[in-house]
Design a protein around this motif. Structure first.
Motif, PDB file in Angstrom:
ATOM      1  N   GLU A   1       0.816  -1.321  -0.135  1.00  9.63           N
ATOM      2  CA  GLU A   1      -0.085  -0.035  -0.108  1.00  9.63           C
ATOM      3  C   GLU A   1       0.869   1.256   0.016  1.00  9.63           C
ATOM      4  O   GLU A   1       0.483   2.251  -0.685  1.00  9.63           O
ATOM      5  CB  GLU A   1      -1.017   0.107   1.229  1.00  9.63           C
ATOM      6  N   THR A   2       1.924   1.025   0.785  1.00  8.62           N
ATOM      7  CA  THR A   2       2.912   2.411   0.771  1.00  8.62           C
ATOM      8  C   THR A   2       3.490   2.520  -0.808  1.00  8.62           C
ATOM      9  O   THR A   2       3.610   3.681  -1.312  1.00  8.62           O
ATOM     10  CB  THR A   2       4.146   2.191   1.648  1.00  8.62           C
ATOM     11  N   VAL A   3       3.960   1.645  -1.303  1.00  9.03           N
ATOM     12  CA  VAL A   3       4.387   1.629  -2.852  1.00  9.03           C
ATOM     13  C   VAL A   3       3.224   2.228  -3.581  1.00  9.03           C
ATOM     14  O   VAL A   3       3.738   3.219  -4.452  1.00  9.03           O
ATOM     15  CB  VAL A   3       4.985   0.042  -3.312  1.00  9.03           C
ATOM     16  N   LYS A   4       2.147   1.806  -3.363  1.00  5.92           N
ATOM     17  CA  LYS A   4       1.098   2.204  -4.281  1.00  5.92           C
ATOM     18  C   LYS A   4       0.940   3.575  -4.154  1.00  5.92           C
ATOM     19  O   LYS A   4       0.551   4.423  -5.007  1.00  5.92           O
ATOM     20  CB  LYS A   4      -0.195   1.536  -4.045  1.00  5.92           C
ATOM     21  N   MET A   5       0.923   4.239  -2.920  1.00  3.36           N
ATOM     22  CA  MET A   5       0.581   5.522  -2.606  1.00  3.36           C
ATOM     23  C   MET A   5       1.586   6.458  -3.174  1.00  3.36           C
ATOM     24  O   MET A   5       1.266   7.319  -3.895  1.00  3.36           O
ATOM     25  CB  MET A   5       0.312   5.883  -1.419  1.00  3.36           C
ATOM     26  N   PHE A   6       2.928   6.119  -3.110  1.00  6.32           N
ATOM     27  CA  PHE A   6       3.878   6.923  -3.753  1.00  6.32           C
ATOM     28  C   PHE A   6       3.975   6.951  -5.155  1.00  6.32           C
ATOM     29  O   PHE A   6       4.403   7.804  -5.901  1.00  6.32           O
ATOM     30  CB  PHE A   6       5.342   6.620  -3.145  1.00  6.32           C
ATOM     31  N   ALA A   7       3.464   5.547  -5.757  1.00 11.16           N
ATOM     32  CA  ALA A   7       3.531   5.638  -7.095  1.00 11.16           C
ATOM     33  C   ALA A   7       2.250   6.735  -7.744  1.00 11.16           C
ATOM     34  O   ALA A   7       2.463   7.179  -8.799  1.00 11.16           O
ATOM     35  CB  ALA A   7       3.133   4.182  -7.742  1.00 11.16           C
ATOM     36  N   GLN A   8       1.146   6.876  -7.119  1.00  7.78           N
ATOM     37  CA  GLN A   8       0.173   7.356  -7.425  1.00  7.78           C
ATOM     38  C   GLN A   8       0.171   8.920  -7.108  1.00  7.78           C
ATOM     39  O   GLN A   8      -0.491   9.788  -7.444  1.00  7.78           O
ATOM     40  CB  GLN A   8      -1.271   7.100  -6.759  1.00  7.78           C
ATOM     41  N   VAL A   9       0.966   9.214  -5.844  1.00  8.71           N
ATOM     42  CA  VAL A   9       1.211  10.680  -5.393  1.00  8.71           C
ATOM     43  C   VAL A   9       2.897  10.811  -5.422  1.00  8.71           C
ATOM     44  O   VAL A   9       3.577  10.861  -4.700  1.00  8.71           O
ATOM     45  CB  VAL A   9       0.944  10.923  -4.161  1.00  8.71           C
ATOM     46  N   ASP A  10       3.309  11.059  -6.768  1.00  7.82           N
ATOM     47  CA  ASP A  10       4.713  11.052  -7.311  1.00  7.82           C
ATOM     48  C   ASP A  10       5.068  12.465  -7.334  1.00  7.82           C
ATOM     49  O   ASP A  10       4.902  13.233  -8.180  1.00  7.82           O
ATOM     50  CB  ASP A  10       5.062  10.360  -8.464  1.00  7.82           C
ATOM     51  N   HIS A  11       5.210  13.081  -5.886  1.00  5.41           N
ATOM     52  CA  HIS A  11       5.375  14.563  -5.813  1.00  5.41           C
ATOM     53  C   HIS A  11       6.420  15.012  -5.015  1.00  5.41           C
ATOM     54  O   HIS A  11       6.815  14.155  -3.961  1.00  5.41           O
ATOM     55  CB  HIS A  11       3.843  14.913  -5.116  1.00  5.41           C
ATOM     56  N   PRO A  12       7.144  16.155  -5.298  1.00  3.93           N
ATOM     57  CA  PRO A  12       8.420  16.499  -4.301  1.00  3.93           C
ATOM     58  C   PRO A  12       7.968  16.998  -2.972  1.00  3.93           C
ATOM     59  O   PRO A  12       8.903  17.246  -2.163  1.00  3.93           O
ATOM     60  CB  PRO A  12       8.993  17.617  -5.293  1.00  3.93           C
ATOM     61  N   GLY A  13       6.802  17.084  -2.875  1.00  2.00           N
ATOM     62  CA  GLY A  13       6.330  17.444  -1.441  1.00  2.00           C
ATOM     63  C   GLY A  13       5.734  16.353  -0.617  1.00  2.00           C
ATOM     64  O   GLY A  13       5.494  16.748   0.475  1.00  2.00           O
ATOM     65  N   LEU A  14       6.207  15.092  -1.091  1.00  2.00           N
ATOM     66  CA  LEU A  14       5.895  13.915  -0.200  1.00  2.00           C
ATOM     67  C   LEU A  14       7.041  13.082   0.044  1.00  2.00           C
ATOM     68  O   LEU A  14       7.812  12.830  -0.804  1.00  2.00           O
ATOM     69  CB  LEU A  14       4.538  13.087  -0.791  1.00  2.00           C
ATOM     70  N   GLY A  15       7.169  12.621   1.290  1.00  2.00           N
ATOM     71  CA  GLY A  15       8.235  11.860   1.718  1.00  2.00           C
ATOM     72  C   GLY A  15       7.692  10.548   2.588  1.00  2.00           C
ATOM     73  O   GLY A  15       6.342  10.733   3.034  1.00  2.00           O
ATOM     74  N   LEU A  16       8.796  10.007   3.027  1.00  2.00           N
ATOM     75  CA  LEU A  16       8.386   8.782   3.822  1.00  2.00           C
ATOM     76  C   LEU A  16       9.095   8.767   5.270  1.00  2.00           C
ATOM     77  O   LEU A  16      10.075   9.114   5.422  1.00  2.00           O
ATOM     78  CB  LEU A  16       8.650   7.332   3.663  1.00  2.00           C
ATOM     79  N   LEU A  17       8.093   8.789   6.258  1.00  2.00           N
ATOM     80  CA  LEU A  17       8.720   8.524   7.956  1.00  2.00           C
ATOM     81  C   LEU A  17       9.110   6.854   7.848  1.00  2.00           C
ATOM     82  O   LEU A  17       8.035   6.360   7.865  1.00  2.00           O
ATOM     83  CB  LEU A  17       7.795   9.149   8.914  1.00  2.00           C
ATOM     84  N   MET A  18      10.113   6.705   8.214  1.00  2.00           N
ATOM     85  CA  MET A  18      10.403   5.066   8.355  1.00  2.00           C
ATOM     86  C   MET A  18      10.338   4.665   9.478  1.00  2.00           C
ATOM     87  O   MET A  18      11.004   4.936  10.629  1.00  2.00           O
ATOM     88  CB  MET A  18      11.897   4.856   7.729  1.00  2.00           C
ATOM     89  N   ASP A  19       9.251   3.999   9.912  1.00  2.00           N
ATOM     90  CA  ASP A  19       9.169   3.023  11.179  1.00  2.00           C
ATOM     91  C   ASP A  19       8.755   1.713  10.752  1.00  2.00           C
ATOM     92  O   ASP A  19       7.630   1.359  10.672  1.00  2.00           O
ATOM     93  CB  ASP A  19       7.990   3.657  12.109  1.00  2.00           C
ATOM     94  N   PRO A  20       9.574   0.574  10.703  1.00  2.00           N
ATOM     95  CA  PRO A  20       9.484  -0.714  10.385  1.00  2.00           C
ATOM     96  C   PRO A  20       8.573  -1.417  11.324  1.00  2.00           C
ATOM     97  O   PRO A  20       7.701  -2.354  10.730  1.00  2.00           O
ATOM     98  CB  PRO A  20      10.741  -1.344  10.215  1.00  2.00           C
ATOM     99  N   THR A  21       8.204  -1.001  12.568  1.00  2.00           N
ATOM    100  CA  THR A  21       7.532  -1.695  13.321  1.00  2.00           C
ATOM    101  C   THR A  21       5.991  -1.441  12.877  1.00  2.00           C
ATOM    102  O   THR A  21       5.141  -2.421  13.284  1.00  2.00           O
ATOM    103  CB  THR A  21       7.473  -1.109  14.894  1.00  2.00           C
ATOM    104  N   ASN A  22       5.825  -0.516  12.221  1.00  2.00           N
ATOM    105  CA  ASN A  22       4.213  -0.193  11.813  1.00  2.00           C
ATOM    106  C   ASN A  22       3.745  -1.065  10.660  1.00  2.00           C
ATOM    107  O   ASN A  22       2.555  -1.175  10.351  1.00  2.00           O
ATOM    108  CB  ASN A  22       4.222   1.294  11.436  1.00  2.00           C
ATOM    109  N   TYR A  23       4.647  -1.929  10.006  1.00  2.00           N
ATOM    110  CA  TYR A  23       4.466  -2.935   9.121  1.00  2.00           C
ATOM    111  C   TYR A  23       3.871  -4.133   9.431  1.00  2.00           C
ATOM    112  O   TYR A  23       3.512  -5.099   8.812  1.00  2.00           O
ATOM    113  CB  TYR A  23       5.338  -2.898   8.066  1.00  2.00           C
ATOM    114  N   PHE A  24       4.091  -4.605  10.783  1.00  2.00           N
ATOM    115  CA  PHE A  24       4.032  -5.838  11.375  1.00  2.00           C
ATOM    116  C   PHE A  24       2.391  -6.160  11.931  1.00  2.00           C
ATOM    117  O   PHE A  24       2.099  -5.192  12.825  1.00  2.00           O
ATOM    118  CB  PHE A  24       4.876  -6.185  12.381  1.00  2.00           C
ATOM    119  N   GLU A  25       1.926  -7.269  11.484  1.00  2.00           N
ATOM    120  CA  GLU A  25       0.832  -7.946  11.840  1.00  2.00           C
ATOM    121  C   GLU A  25       1.116  -9.331  12.414  1.00  2.00           C
ATOM    122  O   GLU A  25       2.321  -9.954  12.258  1.00  2.00           O
ATOM    123  CB  GLU A  25      -0.186  -7.582  11.024  1.00  2.00           C
TER     124      GLU A  25
END
Length: 304
Positions: A165-189
């Motif tokens: 879902e993260t990859v999809k959002m960056f592909a659809q909002v390919d914008h210089p005003g958008l970046g990612l806060l990296m927190d790997p714990t938030n991907y785990f279920e």
């Protein structure tokens, strides 16, 4: 070298006392929470003079502000409530540079009206994703127009939760005003926590180029307690984003108190971001020295 920072919101004091205490613990940067006992930075109350006062206070203590917390439910289903929340987030974004940083962070929200961190069926629909995409695109443009960058933070129960879902959002909002806060714990279920190294490698293999700031907390199975978990951090006015410790099958404790493979996480992070701030979270003030010693120990052990 990687360096450790802390959220200012874990210190329930005025501005000057907060900066003094953080400096005394050896941190080199902070993530700014607009939450101090002696200065009102709530909606409609941010001014250039206040921002300069905050910025200069932390600079005087050798604590450059690396990013600002703007956490809110950006897709709240009540349209008036959403407008209020997104409006304040945009206010923070417009003033970010005055605080000394371009980066403002929020998670992507949920259609659940009771909690910002509880799942709702609409979160994982195309309709829900598209509605969220429009809000994020608007925030990215607002940030770009004001010399800032909106950082998306993922969380499994929100609209953007999985790596895909993260990859999809960056592909659809390919914008210089958008970046990612990296927190790997938030991907785990519960279905993927036993494939930790695989998921960590997937995160960095696909998202490294978007990362601007990193977080340090931990992740583990929650045991018998499946409720939404919050901690008492010694501040009756604390933001919910600072008391939250997980919901359902997964708990999110302070760094060093869970099962995250920190060696792999930090090695992969440092490959492309060797000087990035790593901001400690999900703890109370009395646990900060232990958490910092843990994180600094991992930096040292891995030569980072």
């Amino acid at each position: 070298m990687l360096h450790s920072g802390i959220f200012t919101g874990y210190y329930p004091y005025g501005l000057e006392e907060t900066a003094r205490r953080i400096q005394s613990q050896g941190f080199t940067t902070v993530q700014l929470d607009l939450h101090f006992k002696d200065i009102d930075l709530s909606a409609g109350q941010i001014t250039a003079d206040k921002a300069k006062r905050v910025r200069d206070t932390f600079r005087d203590h050798n604590l450059p502000i690396c990013c600002i917390s703007g956490y809110t439910n950006i897709i709240h289903p009540d349209k008036d409530e959403r407008a209020r929340r997104v409006g304040y987030l945009k206010e923070i974004i417009r003033n970010a540079r005055s605080f000394g940083t371009p980066y403002v962070i929020s998670e992507t929200g949920t259609y659940n009206t009771e909690s910002d961190w509880v799942h709702h069926p609409k979160n994982k629909t195309e309709e829900g994703f598209e509605e969220c995409r429009k809000v994020i695109a608007d925030l990215a443009q607002t940030a770009y127009d004001h010399g800032a960058t909106f950082l998306l933070e993922t969380y499994v129960n929100n609209v953007v939760g999985s790596v895909e879902e993260t990859v999809k959002m960056f592909a659809q909002v390919d914008h210089p005003g958008l970046g990612l806060l990296m927190d790997p714990t938030n991907y785990f279920e519960t279905h993927n926590i036993d494939r930790m190294d695989q998921i960590l490698n997937q995160v960095f293999d696909t998202l490294t180029q978007h990362i601007r700031i990193a977080h340090a907390k931990d992740v583990k199975r929650s045991g018998d307690d499946k409720s939404e978990k919050h901690a008492d951090i010694g501040d009756e006015d604390a933001l919910e984003s600072h008391t939250f410790r997980g919901v359902g099958e997964i708990e999110l404790p302070a760094p060093g108190l869970g099962s995250l493979n920190y060696d792999l996480y930090l090695k992969r992070l440092a490959e492309k971001h060797p000087n990035i701030p790593v901001i400690i979270e999900h703890l109370s003030e009395d646990d900060i020295p232990r958490a910092k010693a843990f994180l600094d120990g991992k930096f040292k052990a891995n030569g980072l």
